[in-house]
Design a protein around this motif. Sequence first.
Motif, PDB file in Angstrom:
ATOM      1  N   MET A 133       0.839  -1.199   0.000  1.00  0.00           N
ATOM      2  CA  MET A 133       0.000   0.000   0.000  1.00  0.00           C
ATOM      3  C   MET A 133       0.878   1.254   0.000  1.00  0.00           C
ATOM      4  SD  MET A 133      -2.596   1.406   2.954  1.00  0.00           S
ATOM      5  CE  MET A 133      -3.622  -0.062   2.920  1.00  0.00           C
ATOM      6  N   THR A 134       0.552   2.170  -0.871  1.00  0.00           N
ATOM      7  CA  THR A 134       1.260   3.446  -0.898  1.00  0.00           C
ATOM      8  C   THR A 134       0.776   4.316   0.255  1.00  0.00           C
ATOM      9  OG1 THR A 134       1.465   3.371  -3.301  1.00  0.00           O
ATOM     10  CG2 THR A 134       1.749   5.513  -2.246  1.00  0.00           C
ATOM     11  N   ARG A 135       1.727   4.854   1.012  1.00  0.00           N
ATOM     12  CA  ARG A 135       1.384   5.712   2.145  1.00  0.00           C
ATOM     13  C   ARG A 135       1.990   7.089   1.891  1.00  0.00           C
ATOM     14  NH1 ARG A 135      -0.821   3.444   6.519  1.00  0.00           N
ATOM     15  NH2 ARG A 135      -0.881   1.171   6.682  1.00  0.00           N
ATOM     16  N   PRO A 136       1.225   8.002   1.326  1.00  0.00           N
ATOM     17  CA  PRO A 136       1.797   9.291   0.908  1.00  0.00           C
ATOM     18  C   PRO A 136       2.334  10.123   2.067  1.00  0.00           C
ATOM     19  CG  PRO A 136      -0.607   9.318   0.738  1.00  0.00           C
ATOM     20  CD  PRO A 136      -0.217   7.898   0.980  1.00  0.00           C
ATOM     21  N   VAL A 137       1.643  10.117   3.202  1.00  0.00           N
ATOM     22  CA  VAL A 137       2.116  10.907   4.349  1.00  0.00           C
ATOM     23  C   VAL A 137       3.433  10.348   4.863  1.00  0.00           C
ATOM     24  CG1 VAL A 137       1.634  11.627   6.714  1.00  0.00           C
ATOM     25  CG2 VAL A 137      -0.185  11.678   4.992  1.00  0.00           C
ATOM     26  N   ASP A 138       3.473   9.033   5.044  1.00  0.00           N
ATOM     27  CA  ASP A 138       4.713   8.408   5.511  1.00  0.00           C
ATOM     28  C   ASP A 138       5.856   8.668   4.541  1.00  0.00           C
ATOM     29  OD1 ASP A 138       3.436   7.451   7.737  1.00  0.00           O
ATOM     30  OD2 ASP A 138       3.248   5.389   7.008  1.00  0.00           O
ATOM     31  N   SER A 139       5.568   8.552   3.255  1.00  0.00           N
ATOM     32  CA  SER A 139       6.613   8.744   2.244  1.00  0.00           C
ATOM     33  C   SER A 139       7.162  10.167   2.292  1.00  0.00           C
ATOM     34  CB  SER A 139       6.047   8.439   0.858  1.00  0.00           C
ATOM     35  OG  SER A 139       7.020   8.677  -0.135  1.00  0.00           O
ATOM     36  N   ARG A 140       6.266  11.165   2.403  1.00  0.00           N
ATOM     37  CA  ARG A 140       6.739  12.549   2.395  1.00  0.00           C
ATOM     38  C   ARG A 140       7.465  12.907   3.680  1.00  0.00           C
ATOM     39  NH1 ARG A 140       9.222  16.209   2.261  1.00  0.00           N
ATOM     40  NH2 ARG A 140       8.879  18.304   1.396  1.00  0.00           N
ATOM     41  N   THR A 141       6.991  12.435   4.807  1.00  0.00           N
ATOM     42  CA  THR A 141       7.673  12.752   6.063  1.00  0.00           C
ATOM     43  C   THR A 141       8.995  12.008   6.181  1.00  0.00           C
ATOM     44  OG1 THR A 141       6.366  11.085   7.258  1.00  0.00           O
ATOM     45  CG2 THR A 141       5.547  13.348   7.282  1.00  0.00           C
ATOM     46  N   ASP A 142       9.056  10.803   5.623  1.00  0.00           N
ATOM     47  CA  ASP A 142      10.340  10.091   5.599  1.00  0.00           C
ATOM     48  C   ASP A 142      11.352  10.829   4.722  1.00  0.00           C
ATOM     49  OD1 ASP A 142       9.368   8.191   7.292  1.00  0.00           O
ATOM     50  OD2 ASP A 142       9.189   6.589   5.793  1.00  0.00           O
ATOM     51  N   GLN A 143      10.883  11.398   3.613  1.00  0.00           N
ATOM     52  CA  GLN A 143      11.774  12.201   2.778  1.00  0.00           C
ATOM     53  C   GLN A 143      12.255  13.431   3.533  1.00  0.00           C
ATOM     54  OE1 GLN A 143      13.082  11.584  -0.343  1.00  0.00           O
ATOM     55  NE2 GLN A 143      14.326  13.369   0.256  1.00  0.00           N
ATOM     56  N   HIS A 144      11.383  13.975   4.371  1.00  0.00           N
ATOM     57  CA  HIS A 144      11.764  15.137   5.180  1.00  0.00           C
ATOM     58  C   HIS A 144      12.919  14.790   6.109  1.00  0.00           C
ATOM     59  CE1 HIS A 144      11.351  18.989   7.117  1.00  0.00           C
ATOM     60  NE2 HIS A 144      11.122  18.448   8.292  1.00  0.00           N
ATOM     61  N   VAL A 145      12.915  13.588   6.642  1.00  0.00           N
ATOM     62  CA  VAL A 145      14.032  13.166   7.491  1.00  0.00           C
ATOM     63  C   VAL A 145      15.337  13.236   6.716  1.00  0.00           C
ATOM     64  CG1 VAL A 145      15.046  11.234   8.771  1.00  0.00           C
ATOM     65  CG2 VAL A 145      12.593  11.707   8.960  1.00  0.00           C
ATOM     66  N   GLU A 146      15.347  12.690   5.504  1.00  0.00           N
ATOM     67  CA  GLU A 146      16.553  12.712   4.682  1.00  0.00           C
ATOM     68  C   GLU A 146      16.966  14.142   4.342  1.00  0.00           C
ATOM     69  OE1 GLU A 146      18.506  10.190   3.889  1.00  0.00           O
ATOM     70  OE2 GLU A 146      17.198   8.847   5.032  1.00  0.00           O
ATOM     71  N   ASP A 147      15.999  14.982   4.057  1.00  0.00           N
ATOM     72  CA  ASP A 147      16.299  16.372   3.711  1.00  0.00           C
ATOM     73  C   ASP A 147      16.896  17.111   4.915  1.00  0.00           C
ATOM     74  OD1 ASP A 147      15.253  15.853   1.223  1.00  0.00           O
ATOM     75  OD2 ASP A 147      13.310  16.780   1.643  1.00  0.00           O
ATOM     76  N   VAL A 148      16.328  16.872   6.084  1.00  0.00           N
ATOM     77  CA  VAL A 148      16.801  17.567   7.287  1.00  0.00           C
ATOM     78  C   VAL A 148      18.231  17.174   7.612  1.00  0.00           C
ATOM     79  CG1 VAL A 148      16.534  17.727   9.798  1.00  0.00           C
ATOM     80  CG2 VAL A 148      14.545  17.986   8.323  1.00  0.00           C
ATOM     81  N   VAL A 149      18.539  15.886   7.630  1.00  0.00           N
ATOM     82  CA  VAL A 149      19.879  15.476   8.050  1.00  0.00           C
ATOM     83  C   VAL A 149      20.937  15.882   7.028  1.00  0.00           C
ATOM     84  CG1 VAL A 149      18.986  13.587   9.456  1.00  0.00           C
ATOM     85  CG2 VAL A 149      19.680  13.126   7.094  1.00  0.00           C
ATOM     86  N   ALA A 150      20.538  16.062   5.762  1.00  0.00           N
ATOM     87  CA  ALA A 150      21.505  16.529   4.770  1.00  0.00           C
ATOM     88  C   ALA A 150      21.951  17.954   5.087  1.00  0.00           C
ATOM     89  CB  ALA A 150      20.897  16.463   3.378  1.00  0.00           C
ATOM     90  N   LEU A 151      21.048  18.767   5.646  1.00  0.00           N
ATOM     91  CA  LEU A 151      21.388  20.142   6.002  1.00  0.00           C
ATOM     92  C   LEU A 151      21.810  20.283   7.458  1.00  0.00           C
ATOM     93  CD1 LEU A 151      18.603  22.230   4.192  1.00  0.00           C
ATOM     94  CD2 LEU A 151      20.948  21.774   3.447  1.00  0.00           C
ATOM     95  N   ASP A 152      21.506  19.303   8.283  1.00  0.00           N
ATOM     96  CA  ASP A 152      21.802  19.381   9.713  1.00  0.00           C
ATOM     97  C   ASP A 152      22.418  18.078  10.208  1.00  0.00           C
ATOM     98  OD1 ASP A 152      21.973  19.824  12.387  1.00  0.00           O
ATOM     99  OD2 ASP A 152      19.868  20.290  12.712  1.00  0.00           O
ATOM    100  N   PRO A 153      23.741  17.923  10.006  1.00  0.00           N
ATOM    101  CA  PRO A 153      24.409  16.690  10.437  1.00  0.00           C
ATOM    102  C   PRO A 153      24.333  16.436  11.941  1.00  0.00           C
ATOM    103  CG  PRO A 153      25.777  17.927   8.890  1.00  0.00           C
ATOM    104  CD  PRO A 153      24.652  18.821   9.282  1.00  0.00           C
ATOM    105  N   ILE A 154      24.152  17.470  12.760  1.00  0.00           N
ATOM    106  CA  ILE A 154      24.017  17.257  14.199  1.00  0.00           C
ATOM    107  C   ILE A 154      22.748  16.464  14.481  1.00  0.00           C
ATOM    108  CG2 ILE A 154      23.520  18.424  16.388  1.00  0.00           C
ATOM    109  CD1 ILE A 154      25.469  20.586  15.609  1.00  0.00           C
ATOM    110  N   THR A 155      21.652  16.828  13.837  1.00  0.00           N
ATOM    111  CA  THR A 155      20.412  16.073  14.004  1.00  0.00           C
ATOM    112  C   THR A 155      20.604  14.636  13.565  1.00  0.00           C
ATOM    113  OG1 THR A 155      18.978  18.011  13.795  1.00  0.00           O
ATOM    114  CG2 THR A 155      18.022  15.896  13.226  1.00  0.00           C
TER     115      THR A 155
END
Length: 556
Positions: A1-23
């Motif tokens: 099953m495609t979970r659009p909310v999970d997919s987008r928020t999981d992408q947010h995790v990757e985006d955040v850590v790319a800009l914030d290595p401390i996180t």
Amino acid sequence: MTRPVDSRTDQHVEDVVALDPITATFAGIPGHDDKLPDLSPAGFDARDELTRRALADVRALEATDEREQVAKDAFLERVGLEVEKIDAGYDRSAFSVISSSMHAVREVFDLMATETTEDWQTIGDRLAAVPAALAGYRETLEVEAAAGRVSSRRQYVEVASQIRGWTGQTGAGRDYFAHLVASAPEEMRDRLEQVAATASASYAEFGRFAETELAPRGRERDGVGRDHYALESRYFLGAEVDLEDTYRWGFEELARIETDMAATAQRIVPGGSIDDAVKALESDPARDCGSREAFEAWMQEKADTILSSFNGVHFDIAEPIQTIACKVAPTQDGGAWYTPPSEDFSRPGTMWFSFTEDHERYSTWQETTTVFHEGVPGHHLQCAQVVYRADLLNRWQRLMCWISGHGEGWALYSERLMDELGYFDDPGDRLGFLDMQGFRAARVIVDIGVHLGLTVPKDNPFGWRPGEVWDGDLVHEFMRGHSRMEDGQLGFEVNRYLGWPGQAPSYKVGERIWLEARDEVKARKGADFDLKAFHTAALDLGSIGLDPLKSALGRL
């Protein structure tokens, strides 16, 4: 099953850590440990834009089921408040003895692996990035100050003092960065000592900047005012509460606890006062570990014992969660805290305890309750369970969602639970538990009082300074009269409240809501209520605001 909310928020995790290595390091996400974030205005701009874009994207998505709807609501609540703080201009200028980008840069080194030469290479690379990170942060604070967005003068001065201790300029402490690399492999020592010395010098210069350039521009008053405080309170609680009502309740709760303390003191020194009981406990050699090393071992044994005895009885504890590390921190700022395990559990959840420089005794009567709060069944079972439940919670929920009222409320609930289960039968340990309960209630009073500029109620149960307006001096006097903390630790705590508005009350308010929610479930289920099942269901929700928490638990 495609979970659009999970997919987008999981992408947010990757985006955040790319800009914030401390996180990334705090969350245990590998691949970023050799870097530090860009703390210049441009770096903040990039992270802010990422946050706004994610909020808009998730808001437009449809959840596929109830579980994903809960995840969507949690994201919109949390990230929405982050954007509110950005828009209000509070985010970049926030600066206190416990919370700033400068603190995060230092603290992240505590979590880095040191087992292999590759680990030390990574540490060296990150150390080499410290000067640029601090230079960028200095630029940000200068821009904020020029726009009139500053913290109180007290916070800049106190942080400068902290830095002098970290860099070995004052006190009995050692240079943090020099000590960090002292155990590195000999063949790497020269390079590591060089970058460590440069990092230390950068911190020393930053401390001088805070004291000589920022402090003169800082606010004279400690309180932030009602509008600022109301937003911070919502952020830390995940709920909106009546601040004046909560202020009054703080006085009532503190009086209740201190009545219990007086009765408990009678079991220690019959006919004596609370102060008499404390004196007796402090002079009892059986309650003094004698050294930092022995205290660390005592914490570890206590946490391990509770983990073993609770599994399958009061909690179902998965195998990866059955390990916790207990450590005395390498700094002397005071306080205790917990860091969650890494995503793959290669780094265990860790309880930290920091002694201030003037600390002389390593007593257990006050800190038994701290082990329950920071370790088991407090933050460890809560945070590690969230990391473990990848089958129920998306990656953002597991690794990046933290709400103080939920988390600290659970930890205080855990202390209360241990009292209910008989783990404070020893009157000394119970007095320590009550002392910390009272301390948290007093924090509700002073935090709301000083930041809103309230007056001390004329009918307050202690007959203390009726009608006077709260300021930093009154906060210290009140906390001194309602705690047994050492002077150095108490000073740090008071400065923390003055510089971190809204966070301190989240403990007691959170506990209040956790207890109310449990009582409602018990009343509804009657004889069918099962404590272990309640704990499992509650922790499986992940970290959510206190209002959604109560609603969710009400559906159990």
